[in-house]
Scaffold this motif. Structure first.
Motif, PDB file in Angstrom:
ATOM      1  N   GLY A 105       0.714  -1.167  -0.115  1.00 20.08           N
ATOM      2  CA  GLY A 105       0.165  -0.256   0.003  1.00 20.08           C
ATOM      3  C   GLY A 105       1.051   1.386  -0.040  1.00 20.08           C
ATOM      4  N   PRO A 106       1.766   1.564   0.744  1.00 16.16           N
ATOM      5  CA  PRO A 106       2.580   2.578   0.738  1.00 16.16           C
ATOM      6  C   PRO A 106       3.188   3.029  -0.400  1.00 16.16           C
ATOM      7  CG  PRO A 106       3.072   1.386   3.012  1.00 16.16           C
ATOM      8  CD  PRO A 106       2.207   0.494   1.997  1.00 16.16           C
ATOM      9  N   MET A 107       3.671   2.033  -0.964  1.00 12.52           N
ATOM     10  CA  MET A 107       4.411   2.284  -2.184  1.00 12.52           C
ATOM     11  C   MET A 107       3.428   2.702  -3.598  1.00 12.52           C
ATOM     12  SD  MET A 107       7.522  -0.628  -2.907  1.00 12.52           S
ATOM     13  CE  MET A 107       6.347  -2.035  -2.565  1.00 12.52           C
ATOM     14  N   VAL A 108       2.217   1.762  -3.520  1.00 10.40           N
ATOM     15  CA  VAL A 108       1.170   2.414  -4.493  1.00 10.40           C
ATOM     16  C   VAL A 108       0.777   3.779  -4.110  1.00 10.40           C
ATOM     17  CG1 VAL A 108      -1.010   1.902  -5.396  1.00 10.40           C
ATOM     18  CG2 VAL A 108       0.469   0.020  -4.692  1.00 10.40           C
ATOM     19  N   ASP A 109       0.530   4.147  -2.810  1.00 12.17           N
ATOM     20  CA  ASP A 109       0.014   5.464  -2.653  1.00 12.17           C
ATOM     21  C   ASP A 109       0.997   6.410  -3.041  1.00 12.17           C
ATOM     22  OD1 ASP A 109      -2.028   4.499  -1.219  1.00 12.17           O
ATOM     23  OD2 ASP A 109      -1.310   4.594   0.882  1.00 12.17           O
ATOM     24  N   TYR A 110       2.409   6.253  -2.749  1.00  9.73           N
ATOM     25  CA  TYR A 110       3.452   7.279  -3.281  1.00  9.73           C
ATOM     26  C   TYR A 110       3.392   7.382  -4.822  1.00  9.73           C
ATOM     27  CZ  TYR A 110       7.530  10.075  -2.652  1.00  9.73           C
ATOM     28  OH  TYR A 110       8.429  11.103  -2.708  1.00  9.73           O
ATOM     29  N   LEU A 111       3.285   6.509  -5.806  1.00 14.62           N
ATOM     30  CA  LEU A 111       3.224   6.559  -7.055  1.00 14.62           C
ATOM     31  C   LEU A 111       2.032   7.381  -7.245  1.00 14.62           C
ATOM     32  CD1 LEU A 111       4.576   3.226  -8.256  1.00 14.62           C
ATOM     33  CD2 LEU A 111       5.670   5.648  -8.501  1.00 14.62           C
ATOM     34  N   GLU A 112       0.943   6.951  -6.597  1.00 10.65           N
ATOM     35  CA  GLU A 112      -0.474   7.723  -7.013  1.00 10.65           C
ATOM     36  C   GLU A 112      -0.142   9.123  -6.718  1.00 10.65           C
ATOM     37  OE1 GLU A 112      -4.006   6.325  -7.909  1.00 10.65           O
ATOM     38  OE2 GLU A 112      -2.266   5.642  -9.039  1.00 10.65           O
ATOM     39  N   GLU A 113       0.598   9.754  -5.630  1.00 11.38           N
ATOM     40  CA  GLU A 113       0.508  11.028  -5.246  1.00 11.38           C
ATOM     41  C   GLU A 113       1.713  11.589  -5.880  1.00 11.38           C
ATOM     42  OE1 GLU A 113       0.490  10.934  -0.974  1.00 11.38           O
ATOM     43  OE2 GLU A 113      -1.306   9.562  -0.712  1.00 11.38           O
ATOM     44  N   HIS A 114       2.565  10.963  -6.681  1.00  7.67           N
ATOM     45  CA  HIS A 114       3.754  11.757  -7.149  1.00  7.67           C
ATOM     46  C   HIS A 114       4.213  11.237  -8.445  1.00  7.67           C
ATOM     47  CE1 HIS A 114       4.550  11.771  -2.810  1.00  7.67           C
ATOM     48  NE2 HIS A 114       5.077  12.989  -3.027  1.00  7.67           N
ATOM     49  N   PRO A 115       3.401  11.811  -9.228  1.00  7.47           N
ATOM     50  CA  PRO A 115       3.425  11.562 -10.831  1.00  7.47           C
ATOM     51  C   PRO A 115       4.947  11.778 -11.459  1.00  7.47           C
ATOM     52  CG  PRO A 115       2.304  13.619 -10.825  1.00  7.47           C
ATOM     53  CD  PRO A 115       2.522  13.126  -9.186  1.00  7.47           C
ATOM     54  N   SER A 116       5.823  12.464 -10.947  1.00  8.66           N
ATOM     55  CA  SER A 116       7.043  12.680 -11.322  1.00  8.66           C
ATOM     56  C   SER A 116       8.204  11.207 -10.955  1.00  8.66           C
ATOM     57  CB  SER A 116       7.811  13.730 -10.759  1.00  8.66           C
ATOM     58  OG  SER A 116       7.895  13.801  -9.464  1.00  8.66           O
ATOM     59  N   VAL A 117       7.650  10.507 -10.166  1.00  9.83           N
ATOM     60  CA  VAL A 117       8.397   9.168  -9.644  1.00  9.83           C
ATOM     61  C   VAL A 117       7.870   8.193 -10.609  1.00  9.83           C
ATOM     62  CG1 VAL A 117       8.734   7.707  -7.849  1.00  9.83           C
ATOM     63  CG2 VAL A 117       8.478  10.255  -7.270  1.00  9.83           C
ATOM     64  N   GLY A 118       8.797   7.375 -11.092  1.00  4.59           N
ATOM     65  CA  GLY A 118       8.623   6.235 -11.872  1.00  4.59           C
ATOM     66  C   GLY A 118       8.780   4.955 -11.214  1.00  4.59           C
ATOM     67  N   ILE A 119       9.368   4.991 -10.229  1.00  2.00           N
ATOM     68  CA  ILE A 119      10.076   3.443  -9.419  1.00  2.00           C
ATOM     69  C   ILE A 119      10.178   3.905  -8.081  1.00  2.00           C
ATOM     70  CG2 ILE A 119      11.528   1.763  -9.240  1.00  2.00           C
ATOM     71  CD1 ILE A 119      12.461   2.329 -12.190  1.00  2.00           C
ATOM     72  N   VAL A 120       9.409   2.987  -7.254  1.00  2.00           N
ATOM     73  CA  VAL A 120       9.720   2.986  -5.695  1.00  2.00           C
ATOM     74  C   VAL A 120      10.154   1.675  -5.576  1.00  2.00           C
ATOM     75  CG1 VAL A 120       8.211   4.966  -5.254  1.00  2.00           C
ATOM     76  CG2 VAL A 120       7.251   2.456  -5.410  1.00  2.00           C
ATOM     77  N   CYS A 121      11.009   1.707  -4.330  1.00  2.00           N
ATOM     78  CA  CYS A 121      11.213   0.281  -3.616  1.00  2.00           C
ATOM     79  C   CYS A 121      11.143   0.129  -2.079  1.00  2.00           C
ATOM     80  CB  CYS A 121      12.650  -0.325  -4.092  1.00  2.00           C
ATOM     81  SG  CYS A 121      13.864   0.807  -3.172  1.00  2.00           S
ATOM     82  N   PRO A 122      11.030  -0.767  -1.236  1.00  2.00           N
ATOM     83  CA  PRO A 122      10.829  -0.764  -0.158  1.00  2.00           C
ATOM     84  C   PRO A 122      12.342  -0.829   0.639  1.00  2.00           C
ATOM     85  CG  PRO A 122      10.921  -3.052  -0.820  1.00  2.00           C
ATOM     86  CD  PRO A 122      11.042  -2.110  -1.984  1.00  2.00           C
ATOM     87  N   LYS A 123      12.478  -0.891   2.041  1.00  2.00           N
ATOM     88  CA  LYS A 123      13.462  -1.174   2.633  1.00  2.00           C
ATOM     89  C   LYS A 123      13.509  -2.735   2.610  1.00  2.00           C
ATOM     90  CE  LYS A 123      13.858   1.662   6.787  1.00  2.00           C
ATOM     91  NZ  LYS A 123      13.515   1.722   8.144  1.00  2.00           N
ATOM     92  N   LEU A 124      14.775  -3.439   2.122  1.00  2.00           N
ATOM     93  CA  LEU A 124      15.009  -4.814   2.296  1.00  2.00           C
ATOM     94  C   LEU A 124      15.850  -5.199   3.364  1.00  2.00           C
ATOM     95  CD1 LEU A 124      14.578  -3.967  -0.750  1.00  2.00           C
ATOM     96  CD2 LEU A 124      15.977  -6.205  -1.434  1.00  2.00           C
ATOM     97  N   PHE A 125      15.342  -6.235   4.343  1.00  2.00           N
ATOM     98  CA  PHE A 125      16.007  -6.650   5.368  1.00  2.00           C
ATOM     99  C   PHE A 125      16.457  -8.081   5.150  1.00  2.00           C
ATOM    100  CE2 PHE A 125      13.247  -3.436   6.952  1.00  2.00           C
ATOM    101  CZ  PHE A 125      13.969  -2.990   8.009  1.00  2.00           C
ATOM    102  N   PHE A 126      17.658  -8.666   5.720  1.00  2.00           N
ATOM    103  CA  PHE A 126      17.884  -9.859   5.742  1.00  2.00           C
ATOM    104  C   PHE A 126      16.992 -10.756   6.238  1.00  2.00           C
ATOM    105  CE2 PHE A 126      22.228  -7.918   5.215  1.00  2.00           C
ATOM    106  CZ  PHE A 126      22.583  -8.421   3.930  1.00  2.00           C
ATOM    107  N   PHE A 127      16.495 -11.908   5.689  1.00  2.00           N
ATOM    108  CA  PHE A 127      15.487 -12.751   6.149  1.00  2.00           C
ATOM    109  C   PHE A 127      15.867 -13.322   7.503  1.00  2.00           C
ATOM    110  CE2 PHE A 127      13.213 -16.810   6.652  1.00  2.00           C
ATOM    111  CZ  PHE A 127      11.783 -16.338   6.553  1.00  2.00           C
ATOM    112  N   ASP A 128      16.970 -13.756   7.568  1.00  2.00           N
ATOM    113  CA  ASP A 128      17.712 -14.335   8.914  1.00  2.00           C
ATOM    114  C   ASP A 128      18.118 -13.489   9.910  1.00  2.00           C
ATOM    115  OD1 ASP A 128      20.018 -13.608   7.318  1.00  2.00           O
ATOM    116  OD2 ASP A 128      20.708 -15.583   7.192  1.00  2.00           O
ATOM    117  N   GLN A 129      18.175 -12.160   9.673  1.00  2.00           N
ATOM    118  CA  GLN A 129      18.394 -11.072  10.680  1.00  2.00           C
ATOM    119  C   GLN A 129      17.356  -9.898  10.346  1.00  2.00           C
ATOM    120  OE1 GLN A 129      22.752 -10.979   9.042  1.00  2.00           O
ATOM    121  NE2 GLN A 129      23.096 -10.627  11.120  1.00  2.00           N
TER     122      GLN A 129
END
Length: 232
Positions: A105-129
């Protein structure tokens, strides 16, 4: 960013499997818990020689299996799915990830609200940490040394990356982009086969005039290169 979500445009989640049936099913299990209500999942079986994903469409709602008789690589596998994608947005998601239920949801919201942005990505965490970051953004490549820096790599998450920030490149393990970019800049370049494809795509998107942002409210957990081996 506004917390009120008035619309839920369809997101097409694309994930490529190669000989990792169990890992892929765990990713699909995590997608079952996603709170965002409007998405489809396209799983590409990329010339696998072991494992069987025949029943994923019946076991996992809104999931379609697409087969390739040969291993087309990361770019080719994703490109194979794009013509089937119906979403306004496309999410590339590595099959060796598991997602936070509220990641989309947060990534979709950001693209919906910011037409100048083409790509967004999340924070990535190590699965085992799960308290340790793998990726919170990246700096641009230096024009002489061709080096850059991953932000947050192997750093404990203590809120230091909790602001939306413009970044030079997204991480191909999880990146959400506007589907119309495939017409504007073209699909992923298949010449690399494995690695660098998302860097090439991000550069094309930036040259087309769009920004790339990291949205820290979104989180996923990466098991790190199951296909090639952790130290590959």
């Amino acid at each position: 960013m506004s917390t009120a979500r008035r619309v839920h445009p369809l997101v097409s989640i694309v994930s490529v499997n190669w000989n990792e049936e169990g890992v892929t099913r765990l990713m699909l299990d995590s997608l079952r818990e996603v709170s965002y209500p409007s998405f489809e999942t396209l799983v590409v079986d990329n010339g696998s020689t072991k494992g069987n994903l025949d029943n994923v469409s019946s076991l996992y709602s809104r999931t379609r299996l697409i087969r390739s008789e040969e291993n087309l690589g990361f770019a080719g596998g994703n490109n194979l799915a794009f013509p089937y994608a119906q979403g306004k947005y496309i999410l590339l998601l590595n099959n060796d990830t598991e997602v936070d239920p509220d990641f989309l949801g947060p990534m979709v919201d950001y693209l919906e609200e910011h037409p100048s942005v083409g790509i967004v990505c999340p924070k990535l965490f190590f699965f085992d940490q799960p308290d340790t970051l793998q990726f919170a953004g990246a700096t641009a490549f230096h024009p002489l040394t061709v080096r850059n820096r991953k932000l947050g790599y192997q750093v404990k998450d203590e809120g230091q990356f909790d602001q939306v920030r413009e970044i030079a490149f997204a991480n191909g393990a999880c990146m959400l982009f506007r589907a119309n970019l495939l017409e504007e800049v073209g699909p992923l370049y298949e010449g690399y086969f494995l690695y660098y494809e998302e860097l090439d795509f991000c550069e094309k998107v930036k040259r087309a005039g769009y920004k790339i942002q990291m949205v820290p409210e979104s989180k996923i957990f990466h098991k790190v290169s199951f296909s090639t081996g952790r130290n590959s």
